[in-house]
Design an enzyme around this catalytic site. Sequence first.
Site, PDB file in Angstrom:
ATOM      1  N   THR A  20     -37.666  10.018 -31.426  1.00 14.85           N
ATOM      2  CA  THR A  20     -37.979   9.633 -30.041  1.00 14.85           C
ATOM      3  C   THR A  20     -39.108  10.453 -29.429  1.00 14.85           C
ATOM      4  O   THR A  20     -39.590  10.124 -28.357  1.00 14.85           O
ATOM      5  CB  THR A  20     -36.724   9.788 -29.154  1.00 14.85           C
ATOM      6  OG1 THR A  20     -36.164  11.094 -29.340  1.00 14.85           O
ATOM      7  CG2 THR A  20     -35.680   8.752 -29.491  1.00 14.85           C
ATOM      8  N   ILE A  51     -35.001  16.490 -23.940  1.00 17.03           N
ATOM      9  CA  ILE A  51     -36.463  16.609 -23.917  1.00 17.03           C
ATOM     10  C   ILE A  51     -37.132  15.819 -25.038  1.00 17.03           C
ATOM     11  O   ILE A  51     -38.362  15.767 -25.100  1.00 17.03           O
ATOM     12  CB  ILE A  51     -36.882  18.090 -24.036  1.00 17.03           C
ATOM     13  CG1 ILE A  51     -36.331  18.693 -25.339  1.00 17.03           C
ATOM     14  CG2 ILE A  51     -36.441  18.870 -22.825  1.00 17.03           C
ATOM     15  CD1 ILE A  51     -36.842  20.090 -25.639  1.00 17.03           C
ATOM     16  N   TYR A  52     -36.359  15.212 -25.934  1.00 15.67           N
ATOM     17  CA  TYR A  52     -36.938  14.449 -27.047  1.00 15.67           C
ATOM     18  C   TYR A  52     -37.218  13.022 -26.594  1.00 15.67           C
ATOM     19  O   TYR A  52     -36.418  12.119 -26.791  1.00 15.67           O
ATOM     20  CB  TYR A  52     -35.996  14.435 -28.245  1.00 15.67           C
ATOM     21  CG  TYR A  52     -35.837  15.760 -28.949  1.00 15.67           C
ATOM     22  CD1 TYR A  52     -36.640  16.854 -28.631  1.00 15.67           C
ATOM     23  CD2 TYR A  52     -34.883  15.930 -29.933  1.00 15.67           C
ATOM     24  CE1 TYR A  52     -36.484  18.067 -29.266  1.00 15.67           C
ATOM     25  CE2 TYR A  52     -34.730  17.144 -30.588  1.00 15.67           C
ATOM     26  CZ  TYR A  52     -35.525  18.207 -30.252  1.00 15.67           C
ATOM     27  OH  TYR A  52     -35.371  19.405 -30.892  1.00 15.67           O
ATOM     28  N   GLY A  53     -38.374  12.845 -25.983  1.00 18.82           N
ATOM     29  CA  GLY A  53     -38.746  11.558 -25.436  1.00 18.82           C
ATOM     30  C   GLY A  53     -38.976  11.677 -23.943  1.00 18.82           C
ATOM     31  O   GLY A  53     -39.181  12.769 -23.404  1.00 18.82           O
ATOM     32  N   LYS A  82     -30.289  19.766 -26.765  1.00 15.56           N
ATOM     33  CA  LYS A  82     -31.093  20.729 -25.998  1.00 15.56           C
ATOM     34  C   LYS A  82     -31.446  20.146 -24.636  1.00 15.56           C
ATOM     35  O   LYS A  82     -31.756  18.956 -24.523  1.00 15.56           O
ATOM     36  CB  LYS A  82     -32.383  21.071 -26.760  1.00 15.56           C
ATOM     37  CG  LYS A  82     -32.146  21.969 -27.939  1.00 15.56           C
ATOM     38  CD  LYS A  82     -33.457  22.478 -28.508  1.00 15.56           C
ATOM     39  CE  LYS A  82     -34.159  21.414 -29.305  1.00 15.56           C
ATOM     40  NZ  LYS A  82     -33.409  21.026 -30.516  1.00 15.56           N
TER      41      LYS A  82
END
Length: 330
Positions: A20, A51-53, A82
Amino acid sequence: MPQVLGKEVGPTGFGLMGMTWRANPQPFEKSIATMRRAVELGANAWNGGEIYGTPEKNSLHLLRDYFARYPEDADKVVLCIKGATKPGQMAPDGSPENVARSINECVRLLGGAKKLDLFECARVDPGTPIETTIAAIAEHVRAGKVGGISLSEVSAATIRRAAAVHPIAAVEVEVSLFSPDIFQNGVAAACAELGIPIFAYSPMCRGFLTGEVRRPEDIPEGDVRHHMPRFQGDAFYENLKLVAGIEKIAAAKGCKPSQVALAWVRAQSGRNGNPTIIPIPGTLSIPRLEENMAHVDLTEQEIADLDQFVKNIEVVGGRYGGPGAALMNG
């Protein structure tokens, strides 16, 4: 088998970052198929992030869709997420208010399809004492929203300070033949002392050993590696010297360099007093996943040869550049 939160996890885990957090993320349908195969192969330590995307489409959305489709897998997976950055930014904010916001948002996005097993701040907030941040997360553990607390990119001193407030279930940090720092800076020793397993991200040297990048121009546009010093200019080509040595060992063994790299990380688990170390390679496709999960064992001589490469060939350039460099080993 390694254990996290009292649950057995595979010796190799699974990272969701690339699924992502790319300029052009792949369709959820393809990602879900890869995730399903990961469970089948025993890669059940999963690592994602708020925070992934983007706030509108990140790994939590993907995870919700996956576990809604395969609810029987929810109890098989140990999920570490995270968060605790400022909304829409990479800047850490470990204040109690933002910790609450982040955890509540992660729980909301999972939609009850999967419990938030582990929550970790993506980086230590230099403006908030780690004791304050951990105490805030611990409130949510006691409330049943979170199963436990993990840490990311922290120093040995921070691990000890955090553990004095609440038990720490895992520490996530970059570990690879290119990044053996934890064995030199006290992080591995602190985790061993406290009985904390390590999630080793980027165990294949951020693509150096997958064959995907042979020159800086091979790195896709918008990729985070464009901001990492060891992937820039002359440093890139200097670092290929270490790649060549690993490729030589892989060729003699009849396997992929990436498999040698993963095997080396796994071999550090319990070695020389080290804690449990579980590599969590980022994986996009089923063929690459199956390649990562094909168990390759190294002989003592091969481990010694790789250790010698690590010792004798200096990696040029830091792991992170710019603001990111200041947030390492918080």
